[in-house]
Design a protein around this motif. Structure first.
Motif, PDB file in Angstrom:
ATOM      1  N   GLN A 523      41.858  32.618  45.575  1.00 17.36           N
ATOM      2  CA  GLN A 523      41.296  33.899  45.701  1.00 17.36           C
ATOM      3  C   GLN A 523      41.045  34.381  47.126  1.00 17.36           C
ATOM      4  O   GLN A 523      40.592  35.266  47.547  1.00 17.36           O
ATOM      5  N   ARG A 546      44.075  39.135  44.169  1.00 13.22           N
ATOM      6  CA  ARG A 546      42.976  40.220  44.409  1.00 13.22           C
ATOM      7  C   ARG A 546      42.638  40.630  43.195  1.00 13.22           C
ATOM      8  O   ARG A 546      43.323  41.350  42.447  1.00 13.22           O
ATOM      9  N   VAL A 549      38.194  45.355  42.226  1.00 16.09           N
ATOM     10  CA  VAL A 549      36.930  45.462  41.770  1.00 16.09           C
ATOM     11  C   VAL A 549      36.538  47.041  41.638  1.00 16.09           C
ATOM     12  O   VAL A 549      35.333  47.384  41.164  1.00 16.09           O
ATOM     13  N   GLN A 568      33.640  42.767  48.259  1.00 17.93           N
ATOM     14  CA  GLN A 568      34.555  41.849  48.026  1.00 17.93           C
ATOM     15  C   GLN A 568      35.222  40.957  49.229  1.00 17.93           C
ATOM     16  O   GLN A 568      35.364  39.778  49.325  1.00 17.93           O
ATOM     17  N   LYS A 572      35.022  37.187  50.026  1.00 14.60           N
ATOM     18  CA  LYS A 572      36.186  36.228  50.366  1.00 14.60           C
ATOM     19  C   LYS A 572      35.967  35.431  51.568  1.00 14.60           C
ATOM     20  O   LYS A 572      36.649  34.319  51.740  1.00 14.60           O
TER      21      LYS A 572
END
Length: 596
Positions: A523, A546, A549, A568, A572
């Motif tokens: 991820q 990815r 979202v 996000q 990450k």
């Protein structure tokens, strides 16, 4: 004793040693027709599949000649350069050797090196030209080559065919007439040389020995001189196709001994057996310790299986005395062993045997050779693996092992071989024509360069016509560096390698590209880097997987989407700090197959 003959069969790979041994067993009726099969002495599945002999095999034959009964102890030896230690041990137990040369191939590199081994042991050599019934047989040319090599007479050379059984009787006559009977005194104190051992899960360790002086009797107390351990000889006997027990084995003969030893460390090949009641003070000399050429780490796939692997390595070392190992730990792979092998084929065979015979799946790290680092304080450090390399600021110089390589080939391939060897940092020593159609090239090469794929490349560049043999010639100064592989800044010690500076960049780039294909995507972004010290020499990046979202936002204000993307991005970042990269087993194996 005058009717005992101890001999072995030596030759280059594929010159027909095992087939000739089959015919000798058939001719002397040692083995019944029902039990007969091709390569009858090669009892490992691996040997049959690959068509090579990996382990020497001893067997006793009875032969009637001019009304007298003779006992032959025959040892069939391997031909590949990686198993030359097996050959040297077999020669120590013999007085004579059949030197086999393929009529269609002529003398090849390993023929010469095995011949020199036999000459060092003062053995009587009987030259035999094998496969004389093949279409491409060049009998007169091969005879000339043999005469030039060992200086024998034309009539001394025997012609035979292991496949069709031509000339077998002449060979048996020559063994009786030319090979001397063993010397030794059956009444003297016992001296017997251990030349091999095997592990049997029911009976413990079975020791194969050759008696030089004295007699071994069943039930007597014996002592191993080097280890000083004492045992009772529960069973002694001779080696037929199976084991045949006897009350005693006398001087000059080859036999086996069972004492119920279970601990592998107590038996050393090359040790001398003597009697406790009437001991001999001297051990039999002339047995060299094995010198490993290639080192690699062997680790269990599951760290819990370490103890089990240790037991398996102990048992395997009994069956293969040229394997050496010591404990090693790795941050990436846990506990394992640093093993010394005689070459890449030897390493491959050990790995296969662990899987087949002991059901152990293992991970092998990058093979490398042993270097010597001299520090600025004048210390000398032997570096067998990259983790032992001292800090570069403390190193004064590094020495790497060199070998002398002997390559015999057809003149058409000289250019290809020159290109290959000079590309591997080789130095040409000389080039000489053995015959108009065979040329011998001698090179000095760093051992590191031939460890990986040199033999395969040599065979493909010369369409299989070149034969190759090597011997170590010592250490020389060299510019060796330690190359690390970093995943997101963390070193993976199992992928580190010691390599010549001129090769490092190319090797690093190939390795990073290979790892990029093999590591699973995460991820977060994974940076794969190859580094020498603090200098990064190559980099590949695996982009993050990815998740979309913004899928739940239908229309509406762009700021909502931006907010989700920012969230996000933060996640990450955090994930990259705490996430670790799993390295699959294929990645460790990929290093071994970089050129594929």
């Amino acid at each position: 004793m005058k009717n005992i003959r101890n001999f072995c069969i030596i030759a280059h790979i594929d010159h027909g040693k095992s087939t000739l041994a089959d015919r000798l067993l058939e001719f002397t009726k040692t083995i019944s027709e029902r039990d007969m099969q091709a390569q009858v002495l090669d009892d490992m599945d691996l040997e049959r599949e690959k068509g090579i002999t990996i382990k020497s095999h001893a067997i006793q034959l009875d032969y009637l000649y001019k009304g007298e009964k003779y006992v032959f102890n025959l040892i069939d030896t391997p031909g590949h350069v990686d198993f030359s230690y097996e050959v040297s041990r077999a020669l120590a137990a013999c007085e004579g050797a059949l030197l086999l040369v393929d009529a269609s191939q002529g003398i090849q590199a390993q023929t010469i090196s095995n011949l020199y081994l036999a000459m060092e042991n003062d053995l009587e050599i009987i030259p035999v030209i094998n496969k004389i019934d093949m279409e491409g047989a060049m009998i007169p040319e091969v005879k000339d080559q043999i005469i030039e090599l060992i200086g024998c007479k034309d009539e001394d050379i025997l012609l035979a065919s292991g496949k069709s059984g031509i000339g077998i009787e002449e060979i048996l006559h020559a063994i009786v007439e030319r090979i001397p009977a063993p010397k030794g005194n059956p009444e003297a104190p016992l001296q017997a040389l251990i030349f091999d051992s095997v592990f049997n899960s029911f009976r413990g360790i079975i020791v194969y020995f050759r008696v030089a002086n004295g007699t071994v009797r069943a039930g007597e107390k014996i002592r191993f001189i080097n280890t000083g351990q004492e045992y009772e000889a529960a069973e002694v006997g001779i080696l037929k196709l199976g084991l045949e027990s006897r009350k005693e084995v006398k001087a000059g003969d080859v036999g086996y001994l069972i004492t119920g030893i279970k601990n592998a460390k107590e038996v050393k090949v090359g040790d001398t057996i003597t009697s406790v009641l009437n001991p001999s003070q001297d051990s039999i000399k002339g047995f060299e310790e094995v010198k490993p050429m290639v080192f690699a780490g062997i680790f269990p796939v599951n760290t819990d299986e370490f103890e089990e692997l240790r037991d398996c390595m102990d048992k395997l070392q009994l069956n293969d005395a040229s394997l050496t190992y010591e404990l090693e730990t790795s941050q990436a792979l846990g506990f394992g062993f640093r093993c010394g092998f005689l070459g890449m084929l030897h390493m491959e065979i050990i790995q296969e045997r662990l899987e087949r015979e002991f059901n152990q799946t293992v991970i092998t790290t990058v093979p490398n050779v042993s270097f010597v680092a001299h520090t600025t304080r004048g210390e000398k450090i032997i570096v067998n693996n990259p983790a032992e390399m001292p800090d570069p600021s403390r190193i004064d110089r590094i020495e790497e092992p060199y070998i002398r390589a002997q390559i015999i080939t057809k003149p058409d391939y000289i250019g290809n071989i020159m290109t290959l060897c000079l590309g591997k940092r080789g130095i040409l020593l000389n080039q000489s024509y053995l015959t108009p159609s065979r040329v011998e090239l001698a090179f000095e090469l760093p051992l590191t360069e031939i460890v990986f794929d040199f033999y395969d490349k040599l065979k493909s560049q010369t369409r299989g016509y070149a034969s190759f043999d090597y011997s170590p010639i010592g250490l020389r100064d060299s510019d060796i560096v330690k190359m690390d592989i970093l995943l997101n800044g963390d070193k993976v010690d199992a992928l580190s390698a010691l390599i010549h500076r001129s090769r490092a960049q190319d090797f690093g780039r190939k390795l990073c590209e290979k790892l990029k294909d093999l590591l699973p995507r995460q991820q977060f972004v994974i940076a794969i880097q190859a580094a020498i010290g603090a200098k990064i020499i190559s980099r590949e990046t695996i982009s993050a997987m990815r998740k979309d979202v913004t899928a739940k936002c239908y229309g509406g204000d762009i700021s909502r989407k931006r907010k989700l993307l920012e969230k996000q991005k933060e996640g990450k970042k955090r994930m990259r700090q705490i996430g670790n990269v799993e390295v699959p087993q294929e990645a460790f194996l990929a290093v071994l197959k970089l050129d594929d």
